[in-house]
Design an enzyme around this catalytic site. Structure first.
Site, PDB file in Angstrom:
ATOM      1  N   ASP A 278       0.849  -1.181   0.000  1.00 16.41           N
ATOM      2  CA  ASP A 278       0.000   0.000   0.000  1.00 16.41           C
ATOM      3  C   ASP A 278       0.892   1.240   0.000  1.00 16.41           C
ATOM      4  O   ASP A 278       2.115   1.146   0.143  1.00 16.41           O
ATOM      5  CB  ASP A 278      -0.902  -0.035   1.237  1.00 16.41           C
ATOM      6  CG  ASP A 278      -1.703   1.238   1.421  1.00 16.41           C
ATOM      7  OD1 ASP A 278      -2.287   1.712   0.439  1.00 16.41           O
ATOM      8  OD2 ASP A 278      -1.722   1.764   2.544  1.00 16.41           O
TER       9      ASP A 278
ATOM     10  N   ALA B  89       0.264   5.301   1.379  1.00 19.54           N
ATOM     11  CA  ALA B  89       0.375   6.130   2.592  1.00 19.54           C
ATOM     12  C   ALA B  89       0.255   5.281   3.845  1.00 19.54           C
ATOM     13  O   ALA B  89      -0.646   4.453   3.973  1.00 19.54           O
ATOM     14  CB  ALA B  89      -0.704   7.206   2.584  1.00 19.54           C
TER      15      ALA B  89
ATOM     16  N   LYS C  46     -11.107   6.713  -2.878  1.00 16.88           N
ATOM     17  CA  LYS C  46     -11.470   7.952  -2.209  1.00 16.88           C
ATOM     18  C   LYS C  46     -12.934   8.375  -2.402  1.00 16.88           C
ATOM     19  O   LYS C  46     -13.556   8.838  -1.435  1.00 16.88           O
ATOM     20  CB  LYS C  46     -10.500   9.068  -2.614  1.00 16.88           C
ATOM     21  CG  LYS C  46      -9.079   8.794  -2.125  1.00 16.88           C
ATOM     22  CD  LYS C  46      -9.032   8.618  -0.607  1.00 16.88           C
ATOM     23  CE  LYS C  46      -7.751   8.010  -0.087  1.00 16.88           C
ATOM     24  NZ  LYS C  46      -7.739   6.570  -0.035  1.00 16.88           N
TER      25      LYS C  46
ATOM     26  N   ASP D 278      -1.414  -1.009   5.849  1.00 18.16           N
ATOM     27  CA  ASP D 278      -1.670  -0.492   7.191  1.00 18.16           C
ATOM     28  C   ASP D 278      -3.160  -0.383   7.485  1.00 18.16           C
ATOM     29  O   ASP D 278      -3.542   0.180   8.514  1.00 18.16           O
ATOM     30  CB  ASP D 278      -1.024   0.890   7.352  1.00 18.16           C
ATOM     31  CG  ASP D 278      -1.686   1.945   6.474  1.00 18.16           C
ATOM     32  OD1 ASP D 278      -2.243   2.925   7.018  1.00 18.16           O
ATOM     33  OD2 ASP D 278      -1.660   1.803   5.241  1.00 18.16           O
TER      34      ASP D 278
END
Length: 281
Positions: A16, A18, A71, A211
């Protein structure tokens, strides 16, 4: 009954963006007073500022709840949170509609493009460069997937390559194929890896590193090994553990140790990912 068992090495690692290999934790309260000191700030800040433009106050913890999704999907999930939809109804006297969604998304887009390459955010997590180099030295292709728009993802990856020498062998995003928690971004990286090597890669030879809980579910759905990072990004230990990854570690610097010291020995013994065990460092 015939049963095929893969006992080879890991061939592809899909990371991934960020909170995984860049945009790690840090104290940026001087710029953003609501900073919660966790990583993966680049998506949080534009959501916060876009909603503020419409008179909606949103805590960073609330913004993080749908993290890992594409998003626009993330925004829709935010607007449906009881604490946000109640604010909207109090301010505008009605439930939000599709025109409202489009307006907030239009405010979000330029902010996302701005912050994704912000110098405080577009920098590698400590140990990320060394991790990628170790994987590549071992013959493992390194891919990245993200819930960012393709244009923003390309801009970030260019900054990382130009400033830090970080380049990925294969890349994909949720605008190109359905994103997390579906398996398709992992599959898309596998297809791109096949185009490089001309050899098919079995799912057991792939590691998904993320994450977020949706990222772990994505890897599980793809049949890959999963490594959750609980200290460098958006989701904490308990949130990641609930998604049943194979391994939980603080950050990406631990990934080579897990692959070479834990996953590959298990593969040699004929073990498969997703057996319900969680190994933690």
């Amino acid at each position: 009954m015939y049963n095929r068992t893969y006992t080879g090495k890991i061939k592809l690692a899909v990371l991934d963006t960020a909170g995984t290999f860049c945009d790690g934790p840090g104290d940026l309260r001087a710029r953003w007073p609501k900073d919660d000191l966790r990583g993966c700030k680049a998506p949080v800040i534009p959501f916060y500022e876009a909603l503020q433009q419409f008179g909606i106050e949103c805590d960073w913890a609330e913004i993080r709840k749908p993290m890992g999704n594409f998003k626009p999907t993330h925004l829709r999930m935010l607007l449906n949170l009881p604490e946000i939809s109640a604010q909207w109804e109090e301010k505008y006297g009605r439930h939000w509609n599709e025109d409202d969604f489009d307006a907030v998304l239009a405010a979000f887009r330029p902010l996302m493009s701005k912050y994704i390459v912000d110098e405080d955010l577009a920098r590698p997590v400590k140990g990320a460069e060394e991790c990628i180099n170790k994987l590549r030295e071992a013959g493992i292709l390194v891919g990245c997937d993200t819930g960012y728009y393709e244009e923003d993802s390309m801009a970030l990856n260019k900054v990382l390559e130009d400033k830090f020498g970080m380049k990925f062998d294969v890349v994909t995003n949720s605008e190109k194929v359905p994103g997390r928690p579906t398996p398709f971004m992992v599959y898309d990286c596998m297809l791109s890896a096949y185009e490089i090597t001309k050899e098919p890669i079995p799912c057991e030879a792939v590691v998904k590193i993320d994450d977020t809980a949706p990222g772990m579910i994505c890897g599980n759905n793809a049949g890959a090994w999963t490594i959750g990072l609980y200290a460098s990004g958006s989701n904490n230990y308990d949130q990641l553990a609930a998604s049943k990854p194979d391994f939980l570690v603080p950050d990406v610097s631990y990934v080579p140790e897990i692959i070479f010291g834990q996953i590959e020995p298990r593969l040699r013994r004929g073990e498969k990912p997703g057996q319900g065990l969680i190994e933690t460092i």
